[in-house]
Design a protein around this motif. Structure first.
Motif, PDB file in Angstrom:
ATOM      1  N   VAL A   1       1.847   4.355  -8.932  1.00  0.00           N
ATOM      2  CA  VAL A   1       2.210   5.406  -7.967  1.00  0.00           C
ATOM      3  C   VAL A   1       3.252   6.375  -8.498  1.00  0.00           C
ATOM      4  O   VAL A   1       2.976   7.540  -8.747  1.00  0.00           O
TER       5      VAL A   1
ATOM      6  N   HIS B   1      -5.266  -1.411  -6.398  1.00  0.00           N
ATOM      7  CA  HIS B   1      -5.223  -2.878  -6.511  1.00  0.00           C
ATOM      8  C   HIS B   1      -6.565  -3.414  -7.010  1.00  0.00           C
ATOM      9  O   HIS B   1      -6.626  -4.189  -7.961  1.00  0.00           O
TER      10      HIS B   1
ATOM     11  N   HIS C   1      -5.916   4.103  -0.711  1.00  0.00           N
ATOM     12  CA  HIS C   1      -5.585   2.780  -0.170  1.00  0.00           C
ATOM     13  C   HIS C   1      -6.476   1.672  -0.756  1.00  0.00           C
ATOM     14  O   HIS C   1      -7.702   1.802  -0.749  1.00  0.00           O
TER      15      HIS C   1
ATOM     16  N   VAL D   1      -1.654   7.193  -2.845  1.00  0.00           N
ATOM     17  CA  VAL D   1      -2.836   6.878  -3.662  1.00  0.00           C
ATOM     18  C   VAL D   1      -3.930   6.344  -2.732  1.00  0.00           C
ATOM     19  O   VAL D   1      -3.651   5.982  -1.587  1.00  0.00           O
TER      20      VAL D   1
ATOM     21  N   ASN E   1       0.879  -1.177   0.000  1.00  0.00           N
ATOM     22  CA  ASN E   1       0.000   0.000   0.000  1.00  0.00           C
ATOM     23  C   ASN E   1       0.906   1.214   0.000  1.00  0.00           C
ATOM     24  O   ASN E   1       2.032   1.170   0.483  1.00  0.00           O
ATOM     25  N   ASN E   2       0.360   2.314  -0.486  1.00  0.00           N
ATOM     26  CA  ASN E   2       1.129   3.565  -0.501  1.00  0.00           C
ATOM     27  C   ASN E   2       0.144   4.715  -0.282  1.00  0.00           C
ATOM     28  O   ASN E   2      -0.789   4.875  -1.074  1.00  0.00           O
TER      29      ASN E   2
ATOM     30  N   GLU F   1       0.415  -0.413  -6.114  1.00  0.00           N
ATOM     31  CA  GLU F   1       0.526   0.531  -4.990  1.00  0.00           C
ATOM     32  C   GLU F   1       1.875   0.345  -4.292  1.00  0.00           C
ATOM     33  O   GLU F   1       1.994   0.518  -3.081  1.00  0.00           O
TER      34      GLU F   1
ATOM     35  N   SER G   1      -1.241  -6.641  -1.511  1.00  0.00           N
ATOM     36  CA  SER G   1      -2.192  -6.603  -2.619  1.00  0.00           C
ATOM     37  C   SER G   1      -3.227  -7.721  -2.466  1.00  0.00           C
ATOM     38  O   SER G   1      -4.424  -7.512  -2.707  1.00  0.00           O
TER      39      SER G   1
END
Ligand code: BF8
Length: 655
Positions: free
Chosen positions: A583, A464, A460, A458, A454-455, A559, A484
């Motif tokens: 991302v 994905h 959440h 972007v 996750n990042n 992500e 993911s």
């Protein structure tokens, strides 16, 4: 992320972000708002490898630079933007490969100790896999005990890290054509440690100044990760803890329980967590929990330790990377036990707002403000019991500020390569034949590995989930690992019913016949090695070319954020897979380096990188690539012809 975009598509996450704000807890979502990425560093143009800098190389102004402009874009030592971008990129590979591989080394050490009887509580659980690996590595079986064989295997595995010459043993698992490509390109790795050390040497000031040569070493170290350190971790863990088989479980923070002692296991190494699972089920310990007013002990996981323990024991997943702080914000976690990797340093601070004990367990990963109970393989059970008891003792300290979200979702996990083989072919004719056949006849268009982090840059889970839904809608079977996989599971994509709801007609028919979801959970991030093995099995089964690069497959980490993701992407590309990341892309400060990764690598390795932050467009890039491969194999027409008449349906039912 634009101001108005939601921070997550996951309701539990949104609820707890709000609660964190009310409770005055600063979390990653807030920090991402207040700290914007450095525009020079994020494109790979900041070199801080010596004390003359950091040198921040200005970004190129136009598409075509004049030689004069180019001359100005240099560090004090004269390093060009290309050299700096390539150095930074391969240092990310080194970091990722080191993380996975040091995990693999830890497993090998425990494996040897267990085989020698020096690690009570651990034993060989998958004899078949042990013997298969013994045959593969030329370890004498004869009349020897499993333990004697395992000592030899463990020592061979450990020697792979320090191997000074030759090639890693697992390279021989790859299709022959792939092995030839690696040899021709001079990237067949020697020892795992050696390749990582060589990156650190070559990227030191004044060593390797040619970006192509730097990137070549990045490829070699990444292969040492995927076909070395990560594969050792997966294989030995399977032998020691059992090879995963399908298991029903649940995911999301709603798995926490109001009336039980909640223990979260978080990180990546399952070595200690395997023992915590046993300790938490001990009747004496459960009685102790009851004496404190709890109805029982509830274990749940975050990040890849969670995936490991889910795959083998069905322990529920509390959430992925960006939910680790939020688990504490529920106020219902009595202890969070962490080992290595992807653990936020903010955890002890957040824990202070509530009552949670953060317990570190690895000598490699300590945190200020945490209680340290070190994992010792010689007395793992004692340590595990101490941890569980600490959580139990803490249960009465739970405050009134508790909010456990309701959402939790069923999922089926446990799809190891061996299980897929069995599910598709049965016990006596285990094979990937039905998968290959259904790809050839066009019911399944291709296979996509969607993995990674996750990042908070972007929304959440959103990237994905949108990508995966688009892929399965277009008859692409999705295989997954890491955070993911958890995103997809939360969205309800990892149950067999998801096939009818979300998959295209062809994929849905195959999933319904075999009884699998259209999105397959293959484990943790080191288990991306399972995907390499699955791809190789598809090649070996025939009909889809003679190399991984011939397969109608693609990969993605939409992500991503960690160096491990870069190393994984690099070994997939080097194994012949088209791989698209979302991302941000860390080399855009150099057109040459980016072109090399995005274009030249395809000629050299048959796989290449791509960058596309929009998940639907990225999915279509993958589908386009899959179709290109179908055409090259001459099976594109089969797909166009698919009209499901009765004969074809019967044939499918017979699979
Ligand atoms: O190793 S996917 S955030 S938890 S790095 Fe970390 Fe990324 Fe999650 Fe597993 Ni992989």
């Amino acid at each position: 992320m634009a101001e108005k975009e939601p921070k997550s598509i996951d309701q539990t996450t949104l609820e707890l972000i709000e609660k964190a704000a009310i409770d005055g807890c600063d979390i990653a979502f807030d920090r991402a708002d207040s700290m914007k990425p450095c525009p020079i560093g994020s494109v790979g143009s900041c070199c801080k490898n010596c004390g003359m800098g950091p040198c921040r190389v200005p970004l190129a102004k136009g598409k075509e630079e004049t030689p004069e402009e180019k001359k100005k874009r240099r560090g004090i030592c004269g390093a060009t933007a290309e050299t700096i971008a390539a150095r930074n990129f391969i240092r990310m590979v080194a970091g990722g490969a080191a993380a996975h591989s040091d995990h693999g080394r830890g497993v090998a050490e425990l494996f040897i100790a267990a085989a020698k009887g020096e690690a009570p509580g651990y034993q060989i659980r998958d004899e078949q896999k042990l013997l298969a690996l013994a045959l593969e590595w030329g370890v004498d079986i004869g009349n020897r005990t499993n333990e004697e064989i395992a000592v030899d295997i463990g020592e061979k595995a450990l020697a792979e890290f320090g191997r000074q010459e030759g090639e890693l043993l697992f390279l021989r698992r790859a299709p022959l054509k792939r092995q030839d490509i690696w040899r021709q390109q001079g990237v067949a790795p020697r020892g795992i440690d050696r390749e990582i050390v060589e990156i650190m040497h070559r990227t030191h000031i004044g060593v390797d100044q040619e970006y192509q040569n730097l990137l070549k070493q990045g490829v070699r170290a990444a292969i040492a990760d995927g076909w070395g350190g990560s594969m050792i971790a997966t294989e030995l863990q399977d032998i020691l803890f059992g090879t995963p088989a399908p298991v029903l479980s649940q995911v999301n923070l709603g798995v926490l329980k109001e009336d039980e002692v909640n223990i979260i296991i978080h990180g990546h190494e399952p070595l200690l967590s395997e023992t915590i699972v046993v300790a938490a089920a001990d009747p004496e310990i459960i009685e102790m929990a009851k004496s404190k007013g709890a109805k029982g002990i509830n274990l749940a996981g975050i990040c890849c330790t969670a995936n490991e323990i889910l795959m083998r024991h069905g322990v529920p997943l509390a959430g992925n990377f960006l939910q680790q702080e939020l688990a504490l914000v529920t106020g219902a976690v009595d202890a969070m036990v962490v080992d290595i990797q992807c653990i936020m340093q903010s955890l002890p601070d957040i824990a202070q707002c509530y009552h949670t004990k953060i317990i570190t367990t690895s000598p490699k990963a300590k945190m200020k403000g945490a209680l340290h109970i070190e994992f010792d393989e010689h007395k793992a059970m004692e340590g595990a019991r101490e941890i569980v008891k600490t959580a139990i003792e803490n249960f009465p300290n739970r405050g009134s500020n508790v909010k456990i979200p309701k959402e939790r979702q069923d999922l089926i996990a446990g799809f190891s390569h061996e299980t897929v083989n069995y599910l598709l072919g049965g016990l006596f004719r285990a094979s990937y034949r039905p998968l290959n056949d259904n790809i050839i006849n066009g019911r399944i268009r291709g296979v996509a590995g969607v993995v990674g982090c996750n990042n908070p840059r972007v929304t959440h889970d959103d990237v994905h989930v949108r990508m995966i839904k688009e892929l399965i809608k277009n008859d692409v079977l999705v295989i997954q690992t890491g955070c993911s996989a958890m995103a997809a599971a939360k969205a309800g994509l990892m149950v067999p019913e998801a096939a009818a709801q979300y998959a295209g007609e062809g994929l849905a028919e195959v999933c319904e016949t075999v009884g699998i979801p259209p999105v397959i959970h293959m484990g943790s991030c080191v288990d991306n090695s399972r995907i390499l093995i699955a791809a190789t099995a598809m090649v070996k089964d025939g009909g889809l070319g003679d190399d991984i690069s011939d397969l109608p497959v693609a990969g993605a980490a939409p992500e991503w954020m960690s160096e491990k993701a870069i190393s994984i992407g690099q070994y997939f590309v080097a194994s012949g897979v088209f791989t698209v990341f979302g991302v941000t892309w860390p080399t855009t400060g150099s057109k040459e380096v980016t072109d090399f990764l995005f274009k030249d690598m395809e000629e050299m390795y048959g796989g290449m990188w791509a960058f596309e932050p929009d998940p639907i467009q990225a999915a279509h890039m993958m589908i386009e690539h899959i179709d290109k491969k179908r055409k090259a194999l001459g099976i594109d027409k089969a797909r166009e012809r698919v009209l499901y008449d009765m004969a074809m349906r019967r044939e499918l039912d017979a699979v």
